[in-house]
Design a protein around this motif. Sequence first.
Motif, mmCIF file in Angstrom:
data_model
loop_
_atom_site.group_PDB
_atom_site.id
_atom_site.type_symbol
_atom_site.label_atom_id
_atom_site.label_comp_id
_atom_site.label_asym_id
_atom_site.label_seq_id
_atom_site.Cartn_x
_atom_site.Cartn_y
_atom_site.Cartn_z
ATOM 1 N N ASP A 1 3.082 -11.410 5.925
ATOM 2 C CA ASP A 1 4.185 -11.453 5.787
ATOM 3 C C ASP A 1 5.130 -10.018 6.155
ATOM 4 O O ASP A 1 6.287 -9.892 5.994
ATOM 5 C CB ASP A 1 4.801 -11.783 4.423
ATOM 6 C CG ASP A 1 4.172 -10.967 3.156
ATOM 7 O OD1 ASP A 1 4.270 -11.120 1.982
ATOM 8 O OD2 ASP A 1 3.691 -9.864 3.655
ATOM 9 N N TYR A 2 4.654 -9.255 6.668
ATOM 10 C CA TYR A 2 4.738 -7.845 7.047
ATOM 11 C C TYR A 2 4.079 -7.249 8.173
ATOM 12 O O TYR A 2 2.931 -7.463 8.219
ATOM 13 C CB TYR A 2 4.983 -7.047 5.767
ATOM 14 C CG TYR A 2 5.677 -5.775 5.752
ATOM 15 C CD1 TYR A 2 5.072 -4.473 5.361
ATOM 16 C CD2 TYR A 2 7.037 -5.397 6.491
ATOM 17 C CE1 TYR A 2 5.544 -3.260 5.421
ATOM 18 C CE2 TYR A 2 7.483 -4.234 6.330
ATOM 19 C CZ TYR A 2 6.886 -3.094 5.920
ATOM 20 O OH TYR A 2 7.463 -1.940 6.082
ATOM 21 N N SER B 1 9.722 -7.514 8.878
ATOM 22 C CA SER B 1 9.251 -8.336 7.846
ATOM 23 C C SER B 1 9.409 -9.808 8.604
ATOM 24 O O SER B 1 9.972 -10.205 9.790
ATOM 25 C CB SER B 1 10.514 -8.470 6.977
ATOM 26 O OG SER B 1 10.370 -9.893 6.198
ATOM 27 N N SER B 2 8.459 -10.651 7.835
ATOM 28 C CA SER B 2 8.249 -11.923 8.687
ATOM 29 C C SER B 2 9.646 -12.902 8.695
ATOM 30 O O SER B 2 9.534 -13.984 9.373
ATOM 31 C CB SER B 2 7.256 -12.666 7.790
ATOM 32 O OG SER B 2 7.445 -13.047 6.478
ATOM 33 N N GLN C 1 -0.270 -9.562 0.589
ATOM 34 C CA GLN C 1 -0.617 -9.137 -0.804
ATOM 35 C C GLN C 1 -0.926 -7.619 -0.665
ATOM 36 O O GLN C 1 -2.091 -7.459 -1.436
ATOM 37 C CB GLN C 1 -1.630 -10.128 -1.318
ATOM 38 C CG GLN C 1 -1.154 -11.599 -1.502
ATOM 39 C CD GLN C 1 -2.131 -12.554 -2.073
ATOM 40 O OE1 GLN C 1 -3.226 -12.302 -1.400
ATOM 41 N NE2 GLN C 1 -1.639 -13.448 -2.647
ATOM 42 N N ASN C 2 -0.354 -7.019 0.048
ATOM 43 C CA ASN C 2 -0.710 -5.559 0.216
ATOM 44 C C ASN C 2 -2.153 -5.097 0.456
ATOM 45 O O ASN C 2 -2.783 -3.981 0.498
ATOM 46 C CB ASN C 2 -0.356 -4.888 -1.301
ATOM 47 C CG ASN C 2 0.979 -4.679 -1.676
ATOM 48 O OD1 ASN C 2 1.836 -4.414 -0.678
ATOM 49 N ND2 ASN C 2 1.490 -4.736 -2.783
ATOM 50 N N GLN C 3 -2.638 -5.968 1.143
ATOM 51 C CA GLN C 3 -3.890 -5.656 2.092
ATOM 52 C C GLN C 3 -3.575 -5.744 3.563
ATOM 53 O O GLN C 3 -2.895 -6.594 3.880
ATOM 54 C CB GLN C 3 -4.877 -6.542 1.917
ATOM 55 C CG GLN C 3 -5.721 -6.643 0.335
ATOM 56 C CD GLN C 3 -7.442 -6.914 0.671
ATOM 57 O OE1 GLN C 3 -7.622 -6.389 1.693
ATOM 58 N NE2 GLN C 3 -7.813 -7.472 -0.390
ATOM 59 N N PHE C 4 -3.947 -4.491 4.293
ATOM 60 C CA PHE C 4 -3.506 -4.400 5.480
ATOM 61 C C PHE C 4 -4.668 -4.422 6.725
ATOM 62 O O PHE C 4 -5.597 -4.200 6.300
ATOM 63 C CB PHE C 4 -3.043 -2.945 5.601
ATOM 64 C CG PHE C 4 -1.779 -2.568 5.029
ATOM 65 C CD1 PHE C 4 -1.587 -2.482 3.459
ATOM 66 C CD2 PHE C 4 -0.432 -2.518 5.644
ATOM 67 C CE1 PHE C 4 -0.603 -2.110 2.666
ATOM 68 C CE2 PHE C 4 0.804 -2.215 4.821
ATOM 69 C CZ PHE C 4 0.708 -1.882 3.427
#
Lengths: 110, 115
Positions: free
Chosen positions: A31-32, A51-52, A95-98
């Motif tokens: 989403d980002y 942003s998506s 979810q804050n994993q890149f």
Amino acid sequence: DQQVKQNSPSLSVQEGRISILNCDYTNSMFDYFLWYKKYPAEGPTFLISISSIKDKNEDGRFTVFLNKSAKHLSLHIVPSQPGDSAVYFCAASAQNQFYFGTGTSLTVIP
Amino acid sequence: NAGVTQTPKFQVLKTGQSMTLQCAQDMNHNSMYWYRQDPGMGLRLIYYSASEGTTDKGEVPNGYNVSRLNKREFSLRLESAAPSQTSVYFCASSVPSGGAQETQYFGPGTRLLVL
């Protein structure tokens, strides 16, 4: 399995022309999206993000385009300058994993 | 404001030796990360810490342990180094940049060679 792919390991562009760096992803949950620039022997530095929910974000000479249906994003640099020569990584987040691509080495020829 | 700092900058280990890579940030960020970068592989997440006192595995956690000592510091430990752990290690911290999205800021990296 690589979820973020940069299929061009290198790109050369004349100074003043447009540089277009491409990135594809497979996970529709991302989403980002971000672009980082990296010089040798330094850490990556944040360049621009999107942003998506958007399809374009612009910051000075840098514009990022997102095509969600194609799961594709691109970074446009106009006009390209010799100081832009670096490795560019795209990254995607959920979810804050890149997750990072393998990078594209850009050379801007004076 | 030093940002994200990492020590050491370069280290040579023998197989089986242990060491701890240190990372600190002075930006009051909640989240911190450890990545490794290998040729042709991009950056891969080893471990991350969403807040002080919590840690979670990333994509490639095997052979590593982490400690979030306090809000500022996040260390990465190799208990028994292997040649496959030869890599460049980057620490990062992140700040919310709108909604639930976060932007990461990276340290300069630690180059590790395991012989």
